[in-house]
Design a protein around this motif. Sequence first.
Motif, PDB file in Angstrom:
ATOM      1  N   ASN A 244       0.814  -1.219   0.000  1.00 11.75           N
ATOM      2  CA  ASN A 244       0.000   0.000   0.000  1.00 11.75           C
ATOM      3  C   ASN A 244       0.848   1.269   0.000  1.00 11.75           C
ATOM      4  O   ASN A 244       0.480   2.276  -0.617  1.00 11.75           O
ATOM      5  N   LYS A 245       1.988   1.194   0.646  1.00 12.80           N
ATOM      6  CA  LYS A 245       2.843   2.384   0.749  1.00 12.80           C
ATOM      7  C   LYS A 245       3.680   2.603  -0.510  1.00 12.80           C
ATOM      8  O   LYS A 245       3.819   3.748  -0.975  1.00 12.80           O
ATOM      9  N   ASP A 246       4.220   1.522  -1.066  1.00 13.49           N
ATOM     10  CA  ASP A 246       5.201   1.655  -2.137  1.00 13.49           C
ATOM     11  C   ASP A 246       4.733   1.194  -3.510  1.00 13.49           C
ATOM     12  O   ASP A 246       5.407   1.450  -4.515  1.00 13.49           O
ATOM     13  N   HIS A 247       3.603   0.495  -3.589  1.00 11.51           N
ATOM     14  CA  HIS A 247       3.206  -0.080  -4.876  1.00 11.51           C
ATOM     15  C   HIS A 247       1.718   0.106  -5.161  1.00 11.51           C
ATOM     16  O   HIS A 247       1.072  -0.798  -5.717  1.00 11.51           O
ATOM     17  N   SER A 248       1.195   1.261  -4.815  1.00 15.48           N
ATOM     18  CA  SER A 248      -0.232   1.516  -5.043  1.00 15.48           C
ATOM     19  C   SER A 248      -0.587   1.502  -6.528  1.00 15.48           C
ATOM     20  O   SER A 248      -1.663   1.028  -6.918  1.00 15.48           O
ATOM     21  N   ASP A 249       0.311   1.986  -7.382  1.00 20.25           N
ATOM     22  CA  ASP A 249       0.064   1.961  -8.829  1.00 20.25           C
ATOM     23  C   ASP A 249      -0.018   0.523  -9.350  1.00 20.25           C
ATOM     24  O   ASP A 249      -0.832   0.207 -10.229  1.00 20.25           O
TER      25      ASP A 249
ATOM     26  N   ALA B 175      -6.557   1.852  -4.988  1.00 21.60           N
ATOM     27  CA  ALA B 175      -6.577   0.436  -4.622  1.00 21.60           C
ATOM     28  C   ALA B 175      -5.801   0.248  -3.327  1.00 21.60           C
ATOM     29  O   ALA B 175      -4.678   0.737  -3.189  1.00 21.60           O
ATOM     30  N   THR B 176      -6.393  -0.480  -2.392  1.00 20.42           N
ATOM     31  CA  THR B 176      -5.760  -0.750  -1.108  1.00 20.42           C
ATOM     32  C   THR B 176      -5.807  -2.241  -0.831  1.00 20.42           C
ATOM     33  O   THR B 176      -6.875  -2.851  -0.873  1.00 20.42           O
ATOM     34  N   MET B 177      -4.659  -2.831  -0.579  1.00 19.67           N
ATOM     35  CA  MET B 177      -4.631  -4.238  -0.184  1.00 19.67           C
ATOM     36  C   MET B 177      -5.119  -4.338   1.253  1.00 19.67           C
ATOM     37  O   MET B 177      -4.625  -3.646   2.147  1.00 19.67           O
ATOM     38  N   THR B 178      -6.078  -5.219   1.497  1.00 15.67           N
ATOM     39  CA  THR B 178      -6.663  -5.350   2.837  1.00 15.67           C
ATOM     40  C   THR B 178      -6.311  -6.677   3.502  1.00 15.67           C
ATOM     41  O   THR B 178      -6.378  -6.786   4.722  1.00 15.67           O
ATOM     42  N   SER B 179      -5.950  -7.684   2.725  1.00 15.97           N
ATOM     43  CA  SER B 179      -5.537  -8.964   3.297  1.00 15.97           C
ATOM     44  C   SER B 179      -4.731  -9.734   2.263  1.00 15.97           C
ATOM     45  O   SER B 179      -4.836  -9.488   1.060  1.00 15.97           O
TER      46      SER B 179
END
Length: 264
Positions: free
Chosen positions: A190-195, A212-216
């Motif tokens: 989420n911090k470094d690879h949101s694209d 886009a946010t990874m949640t799990s």
Amino acid sequence: MSDPVSRRHAGGSVTPDQVPAPELTYGERARTLIHLGRVGSLSTMSRKHPGWPFGSVMPYALDDAGRPLFLISSMAMHTQNIQADVHASLLITPSDAPDPLGAARLTLLGEVAQLPIEEVVAARKIYLARHENARYWVDFEDFAFYRMEITDAYFVGGFGVMGWVTADDYLQAEPDPLAEAAPAIIEHMNKDHSDSLLLLAKFFAGVEAEQATMTSVDRLGFHLRLKSADRVRGVRIAFLLQARSVEDTRKILEQMVRLARQGV
């Protein structure tokens, strides 16, 4: 007979018109949740008030089969309750969940009894590895090790995700290998690879989004929360291969990103 819901995996996924991406079974998710925890709520049958449950805060460790181990004093009310009636349940919830009702939880039902003397040495080692401070009272005469033999289990994974897990399915399952590393993986992505997450959502889930946010994440894949101008939705994306480690996860995600860039 096993509960089909507790054992099933969904099918693989590449585009929205295909079957859903595979998920961990309820048994695996239950074993993962209890593996990550340290303390639960033990309910025993009250000796003073027959028919009434009695709740206690209960630190626990797990043996190799996933059965909870307790170190409890004969002076404690829950111990006295167990000595009169072995039936009990153990509720496990995440300690850091911002929304308790939206988070996973597990209730184990079973019979609790004191360990035979020949199993105490192994239980002592397992328990102290989990609860180091217990070494200050582990050898007190009134303390002893107890174990819950699982009769049944009920897993809730959040809103609308719930089901019974048979004792056999629970005991045969294993914690997800990424369980302890998952928070760091999620934070990094989420911090470094949101694209890259947006790209993966577009190519593998067929969904375009603004955020886009990874949640799990687990050995089979990951969940994304996707935000666009008019809605917020969640998708599950399968890994190309099962990930057994952080290094596996990195390599698989890098390969998926390369495929997505070529495809898009």
